[in-house]
Write an enzyme that holds these catalytic residues in place. Structure first.
Site, PDB file in Angstrom:
ATOM      1  N   LYS A 121       6.490 -12.831  11.735  1.00 15.40           N
ATOM      2  CA  LYS A 121       5.634 -13.277  13.583  1.00 15.40           C
ATOM      3  C   LYS A 121       4.747 -14.066  13.010  1.00 15.40           C
ATOM      4  CE  LYS A 121       8.038  -9.858  15.416  1.00 15.40           C
ATOM      5  NZ  LYS A 121       9.221 -10.047  16.513  1.00 15.40           N
ATOM      6  N   SER A 167       5.189  -2.844  17.401  1.00 16.63           N
ATOM      7  CA  SER A 167       5.167  -2.101  16.794  1.00 16.63           C
ATOM      8  C   SER A 167       5.093  -1.706  15.761  1.00 16.63           C
ATOM      9  CB  SER A 167       6.560  -1.839  16.433  1.00 16.63           C
ATOM     10  OG  SER A 167       7.376  -2.872  15.881  1.00 16.63           O
ATOM     11  N   GLU A 183      22.385  -6.509  14.902  1.00 12.47           N
ATOM     12  CA  GLU A 183      21.392  -5.689  16.021  1.00 12.47           C
ATOM     13  C   GLU A 183      21.784  -3.693  15.181  1.00 12.47           C
ATOM     14  OE1 GLU A 183      20.306  -5.377  20.206  1.00 12.47           O
ATOM     15  OE2 GLU A 183      22.047  -5.364  19.750  1.00 12.47           O
ATOM     16  N   GLY A 236      19.818   0.517  19.293  1.00  9.03           N
ATOM     17  CA  GLY A 236      19.343  -0.618  20.221  1.00  9.03           C
ATOM     18  C   GLY A 236      20.213  -1.421  20.533  1.00  9.03           C
ATOM     19  N   ASP A 293      21.392  -3.277  23.207  1.00 12.05           N
ATOM     20  CA  ASP A 293      21.281  -4.268  23.709  1.00 12.05           C
ATOM     21  C   ASP A 293      21.543  -5.689  24.241  1.00 12.05           C
ATOM     22  OD1 ASP A 293      18.418  -6.343  24.282  1.00 12.05           O
ATOM     23  OD2 ASP A 293      18.452  -4.100  23.011  1.00 12.05           O
ATOM     24  N   SER A 308      13.157 -11.212   8.071  1.00 13.04           N
ATOM     25  CA  SER A 308      12.217 -11.126   8.313  1.00 13.04           C
ATOM     26  C   SER A 308      10.739 -10.749   8.037  1.00 13.04           C
ATOM     27  CB  SER A 308      12.901  -9.970  10.791  1.00 13.04           C
ATOM     28  OG  SER A 308      12.827  -9.264  10.185  1.00 13.04           O
TER      29      SER A 308
END
Length: 326
Positions: free
Chosen positions: A61, A82, A208, A212, A214, A309
């Site tokens: 990030k 988060s 994923e 969740g 989506d 990540s």
């Protein structure tokens, strides 16, 4: 392949990507590319790990946060996170002499809350069952002069910052498949941009969490869909309501597939990183290996790069994850 033109992000041009690839590496740490010999034997694919656990603030990030905040004039930064993007924003603001407030769920890992505060950020904890993080950021912006909302994933500067990770991976070696965690889609979109800008044909597969899913549902239906609420998944970095619009524009044609990973596979991946790679990984960072554990046959015999990540995991959660298996 070539870099597409995106209606929702006209600024995402080849020239802009080139500029970021030239300038951002001076401020980020290169990713750790780690051949995983024991996992290669176990899984039957030639596996390399691209770990961002040693990146500034412990996750990818920081690439996005620094690239974004170095390009805006505002000094009062607001964001919702988060944890990992909040830490990255707080540290980037510290380096750039800006201040920030990070809206976080009250269920966030304490290690991530403490890290935001350690970098000088103000933490605003919310009960997401009563008010969404997005709504809370809007409330704070109404009371702030010179405020800027730093989006965690739905911004062309975020996507391009993240694309530097893809650039490093694809420059280091050639892989048949790259597996990348998906939350809001900023990282996966960045890897697609990097691949396309370099004119490669590497298959990119998303990972994923099932609770969740989506993005997986969106890819199947060819329509951007949302979760009704933040998912109850161990992968806290993937508790997003939906992909960002920019990310969806990139991913709907740029991903080969998305593997839906049960939390049990995510935790098993976390344990295998510890046992076989001596690598501390947070649950969201274990999603890519979790995808391989979930559908091992589709990866057999391939040269696979698996993105970790981040490594910012609450000590109690990490200890429980390890000891439950061991």
């Amino acid at each position: 392949m070539m870099l597409a033109s995106y209606i929702s992000a006209p600024e995402l041009t080849a020239a802009y990507v080139d500029e970021v690839w030239r300038t951002l590496p001076d401020f980020v740490r290169p990713t750790l590319l780690l051949p995983a010999s024991r996992l290669t034997t176990i899984l039957g694919c030639e596996l390399t790990i691209a770990s961002e656990t040693l990146q500034h603030t412990g996750s990818f990030k920081f690439r996005a946060a620094y690239n974004l905040l170095s390009q805006v004039p505002h000094t009062q930064i607001m964001t919702a996170s988060s944890g990992n993007f909040g830490q990255a924003v707080a540290y980037a603001c510290q380096l750039l002499n800006k201040s920030c407030t990070v809206v976080m769920p009250d269920t966030s890992a304490q290690v991530k809350v403490a890290a935001v505060q350690a970098f000088g950020g103000t933490v605003d904890l919310v009960d997401v069952r009563k008010v969404s993080r997005t709504e809370r950021v809007k409330q704070l912006l109404e009371k702030t002069e010179d405020g800027f909302w730093a989006q965690a994933y739905d911004d062309y500067r975020v996507v391009t910052g993240n694309s530097t990770l893809g650039y490093e991976i694809f420059s280091a070696d050639r892989f048949d498949t790259l597996v990348v965690p998906i939350g809001g889609g900023g990282l996966s979109a960045g890897t697609v941009v990097a691949r396309d800008h370099m004119g490669l044909s590497t298959e990119i597969i998303g990972a994923e969490p099932i609770p969740g899913n989506d993005a997986a549902r969106s890819l199947r239906s060819k329509t951007l869909l949302s979760n009704e609420m933040e998912a109850a998944t161990i992968a806290d970095g993937a508790r997003t309501l939906s992909l960002g619009q920019i990310n969806w524009d990139i991913l709907r044609s740029g991903l080969a597939d998305i593997v839906e990973v049960p939390d049990t596979a995510t935790l098993e991946a976390l344990r295998q990183y510890f046992l076989y790679c001596n690598l501390k990984v947070e649950p969201t960072g274990a999603l890519a290996l979790g995808a391989i554990l979930t559908q091992p046959e589709r990866f057999k015999g391939k040269r696979v790069c698996c993105i970790v990540s981040g490594g910012n995991v609450d000590p109690a959660v990490y200890a429980q994850a390890l000891t439950n298996s061991l």
